[in-house]
Design a protein around this motif. Structure first.
Motif, short mmCIF file in Angstrom:
data_model
loop_
_atom_site.label_atom_id
_atom_site.label_comp_id
_atom_site.label_asym_id
_atom_site.label_seq_id
_atom_site.Cartn_x
_atom_site.Cartn_y
_atom_site.Cartn_z
N ALA A 3 0.86 -1.18 0.00
CA ALA A 3 0.00 0.00 0.00
C ALA A 3 0.89 1.23 0.00
O ALA A 3 1.65 1.45 0.94
CB ALA A 3 -0.91 -0.01 1.23
N GLY A 4 0.81 2.01 -1.07
CA GLY A 4 1.71 3.14 -1.25
C GLY A 4 2.97 2.69 -1.95
O GLY A 4 4.08 2.96 -1.51
N CYS A 5 2.81 2.03 -3.09
CA CYS A 5 3.96 1.42 -3.77
C CYS A 5 4.80 2.43 -4.54
O CYS A 5 5.93 2.12 -4.94
CB CYS A 5 3.50 0.30 -4.70
N GLU A 20 2.08 -13.78 -6.07
CA GLU A 20 1.20 -12.78 -6.68
C GLU A 20 1.35 -11.47 -5.92
O GLU A 20 1.04 -11.39 -4.74
CB GLU A 20 -0.25 -13.27 -6.61
N VAL A 21 1.84 -10.44 -6.60
CA VAL A 21 2.16 -9.16 -5.95
C VAL A 21 1.22 -8.08 -6.47
O VAL A 21 1.04 -7.90 -7.68
CB VAL A 21 3.62 -8.76 -6.23
N HIS A 22 0.62 -7.35 -5.53
CA HIS A 22 -0.28 -6.25 -5.85
C HIS A 22 0.29 -4.95 -5.27
O HIS A 22 1.00 -4.97 -4.26
CB HIS A 22 -1.68 -6.49 -5.26
N GLY A 23 -0.06 -3.84 -5.89
CA GLY A 23 0.35 -2.54 -5.37
C GLY A 23 -0.70 -1.50 -5.66
O GLY A 23 -1.37 -1.54 -6.70
N ILE A 24 -0.88 -0.57 -4.70
CA ILE A 24 -1.77 0.56 -4.93
C ILE A 24 -1.01 1.84 -4.60
O ILE A 24 -0.10 1.86 -3.78
CB ILE A 24 -3.06 0.49 -4.10
N ASP A 25 -1.42 2.93 -5.25
CA ASP A 25 -0.85 4.24 -4.97
C ASP A 25 -1.81 5.29 -5.49
O ASP A 25 -2.66 5.01 -6.34
CB ASP A 25 0.53 4.39 -5.63
N CYS A 34 5.52 1.76 -12.67
CA CYS A 34 5.51 0.39 -12.13
C CYS A 34 5.10 -0.61 -13.19
O CYS A 34 5.69 -1.69 -13.31
CB CYS A 34 4.53 0.30 -10.94
N ARG A 35 4.08 -0.27 -13.95
CA ARG A 35 3.60 -1.20 -14.99
C ARG A 35 4.68 -1.49 -16.02
O ARG A 35 4.81 -2.61 -16.50
CB ARG A 35 2.35 -0.62 -15.66
N GLN A 36 5.44 -0.46 -16.37
CA GLN A 36 6.50 -0.64 -17.35
C GLN A 36 7.68 -1.43 -16.77
O GLN A 36 8.28 -2.25 -17.46
CB GLN A 36 6.97 0.72 -17.86
N SER A 37 8.00 -1.16 -15.50
CA SER A 37 9.18 -1.76 -14.89
C SER A 37 8.92 -3.15 -14.33
O SER A 37 9.81 -4.01 -14.34
CB SER A 37 9.71 -0.85 -13.77
N TYR A 38 7.70 -3.38 -13.83
CA TYR A 38 7.37 -4.65 -13.18
C TYR A 38 6.02 -5.16 -13.69
O TYR A 38 5.01 -5.15 -12.98
CB TYR A 38 7.32 -4.46 -11.66
N GLN A 40 4.95 -7.96 -14.03
CA GLN A 40 4.42 -9.14 -13.31
C GLN A 40 3.49 -8.74 -12.17
O GLN A 40 2.69 -9.55 -11.70
CB GLN A 40 5.57 -9.98 -12.74
N ALA A 41 3.59 -7.50 -11.70
CA ALA A 41 2.77 -7.04 -10.57
C ALA A 41 1.44 -6.49 -11.06
O ALA A 41 1.31 -6.00 -12.18
CB ALA A 41 3.53 -5.98 -9.79
N TYR A 42 0.45 -6.58 -10.19
CA TYR A 42 -0.88 -6.02 -10.44
C TYR A 42 -0.97 -4.70 -9.67
O TYR A 42 -1.06 -4.71 -8.44
CB TYR A 42 -1.97 -6.96 -9.98
N VAL A 43 -0.93 -3.58 -10.39
CA VAL A 43 -0.96 -2.29 -9.71
C VAL A 43 -2.19 -1.52 -10.16
O VAL A 43 -2.65 -1.65 -11.29
CB VAL A 43 0.32 -1.47 -10.00
#
Length: 224
Positions: A3-5, A20-25, A34-38, A40-43
């Motif tokens: 939370a606050g990635c 499975e990694v999630h992020g919010i900001d 984040c989407r471009q760099s990672y 694999q994560a769900y942001v």
């Protein structure tokens, strides 16, 4: 879930761990990075103050780094911790950091509570250590620091187990929540957590009754 990635400084490490990694900001620009760099994560765009509206659990772990939870006052901060408790799996853990009130009490200069003469002496000592260019920039920021301090200092408060303090962050531009190790443990228990471990900024264990060194402490708590 982080939370606050932000732009993924920690999210990248979580992705490397697998699972499975999630992020919010709240920043769409940072999330795009984040989407471009990672990939694999769900942001997604989300607000820590309304966590239940942003994501749905259960999560094995929720991480709130960089003292992000300290931007709230007492009631709202407790509400955020309660929301996180609802999102955790039965054996899930919460990992977060928070400003250390014991450190602030031992180092009043850090939160602008030293006498004016002491603040001036500390400032001069810091300026001497800087390059001329950096010293000039620091001097140029002084009017902003003074304005911010005058504006926010009256909003500080102190309760039995925590304080809201105007500290050096962003040139005295914000108020932060400060709490000691034992008070944080009691608060977590009231909200349905069991404290597993508390570490200082150097990774040393902070036992019950110990103040802990450094401006913030790291906590690991399990859903009770």
């Amino acid at each position: 879930l982080e939370a606050g990635c932000g732009a993924g400084r920690i999210l990248g490490y979580l992705v490397a761990l697998g699972g499975e990694v999630h992020g919010i900001d709240v920043s769409s620009a940072m999330l795009e990075y984040c989407r471009q760099s990672y990939p694999q994560a769900y942001v997604r765009l989300g607000d820590l103050a309304a966590l239940g509206e942003s994501v749905s659990g259960p999560f094995d772990a929720v991480i709130v780094p960089d003292n992000t939870i300290d931007i709230f006052g007492d009631a709202q901060r407790r509400g955020v911790l309660g929301d996180i408790r609802e999102l955790l799996a039965p054996d899930g853990v919460l990992i977060f950091s928070s400003h250390n009130l014991d450190h602030a009490d031992r180092n009043p200069q850090a939160v602008g509570r030293a006498p004016a003469r002491g603040r001036a002496q500390a400032l001069l000592a810091r300026l001497v250590e800087l390059s001329p260019a950096r010293a000039a920039r620091a001097v140029a920021r002084l009017p902003r620091r003074i304005r911010n301090r005058r504006r926010l200092a009256p909003l500080q408060s102190r309760a039995a187990d925590h304080a809201i303090l105007n500290d050096l962050e962003l040139d005295y531009g914000v108020l932060h929540y400060y709490i000691g190790r034992d008070a944080q443990e009691r608060q977590l228990e009231e909200l349905g957590f069991l404290l597993v471990e508390c570490l200082d900024v150097d990774g040393r264990v902070v036992d019950a009754g110990a103040p802990g060194y450094g401006p913030w402490l790291h906590y690991v708590a399990r859903a009770a």
